[in-house]
Design a protein around this motif. Structure first.
Motif: not given
Length: 319
Positions: A187-197
């Motif tokens: 879940q944390e990985k998926d959230l991080l992957h949505t970050q713009y940069y």
């Protein structure tokens, strides 16, 4: 940095001059001795010092027949776009000596292109050594992007961040991946992957004209374990599942199949394409990595290989 005395600086200046005359200008030791008005023995010491101090970086360009033969056989066996085999040290056949120079040569071939290119880079000790061998180049037309995060599990910086290191050698835009290598959960990985940069860097990596990765083993000396990314218990569990290797932290078996495991659920790295049209070079050698390299070749996650004689012969003897 320790400040050298004037005498020490003159000694290095003389060593650099002797090294340049020998390796670049192609002068014999006798010719150098005459030119510099010193003894032949002094020339030998100065040339050796120029190499040991990193003043001269030696690359082997002579086409050694055995290495070329092994390259052709590996390329044919595994349908590789490119394959480079460097000589092995007879006393240390599993040494990675020579890989850095060969890897640097191929990286520079891409960097010297006048056409803009995107180069995607993995991480690791061997790739870091390749980058350290690069010449200083003006590459403002190119973009260099990391395939994986640059943070350890505790948030500290990775010591083997290749993209940042490359920035010290070449003038090119570079894009580190602002991520932990292994987030704490999917879940944390998926959230991080949505970050713009992060998302933009992933898109850039997807357009790579050439990719360079290391190959890690999952044995007792696994880099994932030694560098603190997986515990001893997790390593044993991976081994029981048949894990033999990892590329940018994606774990696979000896046939190159990615494992259904907790590590692969969490790994934040950009997945490699199977049967990529563009070159994907694996740079690795050594007995500990034979099955890891074999799995990578069988999987078609890589289509290029830079290795040594010993490893090439082992790969051909198994498959």
């Amino acid at each position: 940095m320790v400040k050298l005395s004037n005498a020490e600086m003159r000694k290095l200046d003389d060593a650099a001059r002797a090294g340049w005359l020998y390796y670049v200008a192609g002068k014999t030791q006798d010719e150098i001795a005459k030119k510099l008005n010193i003894s032949r023995q002094s020339v030998q010491r100065m040339v050796a010092l120029s190499v040991s101090e990193g003043l001269i970086k030696v690359r082997l360009d002579h086409p050694i027949a055995k290495c070329m033969d092994l390259s052709v056989k590996l390329a044919s066996r595994f349908k590789l776009q490119c394959c480079e085999v460097v000589p092995s040290d007879e006393e240390e056949p599993s040494s990675t000596l020579g890989l850095a120079q060969a890897g640097a040569d191929i990286i520079e071939q891409h960097l010297k292109s006048s056409e803009p290119k995107v180069l995607a880079m993995g991480t690791g000790r061997v790739l870091r050594s390749c980058v350290d061998e690069l010449s200083s180049l003006d590459c403002e037309q190119h973009q260099i992007v990391s395939l994986l995060g640059n943070m350890a599990s505790d948030g500290s910086a990775s010591p083997y961040d290749v993209v940042v290191r490359m920035a010290e050698h070449i003038n090119a835009k570079h894009y580190p991946m602002p991520l932990p290598v292994l987030p704490r959960s999917r879940q944390e990985k998926d959230l991080l992957h949505t970050q713009y940069y992060v998302a933009k860097n992933m898109e850039l990596a997807d357009k790579a004209d050439a990719t360079f990765v290391g190959v890690g083993n999952l044995g007792p000396n696994s880099p994932l374990h030694l560098d603190g990314f997986v515990t001893q218990k997790e390593l044993v569990e991976l081994q029981k599942k048949g894990a033999v290797g990892e590329i940018i932290s994606w774990v696979y078996d000896r046939n190159g199949q990615l494992l259904d495991c907790a590590i692969n659920e969490r790994v934040a790295s950009k997945p490699l394409k199977i049967n990529s049209e563009n070159p994907v070079y694996a740079i690795a050698a050594g007995e500990e990595k034979v099955y890891a390299i074999l799995g990578a070749l069988r999987s078609k996650l890589v289509n290029g290989l830079i290795t040594n004689e010993y490893t090439a012969e082992r790969l051909l003897s198994i498959d």
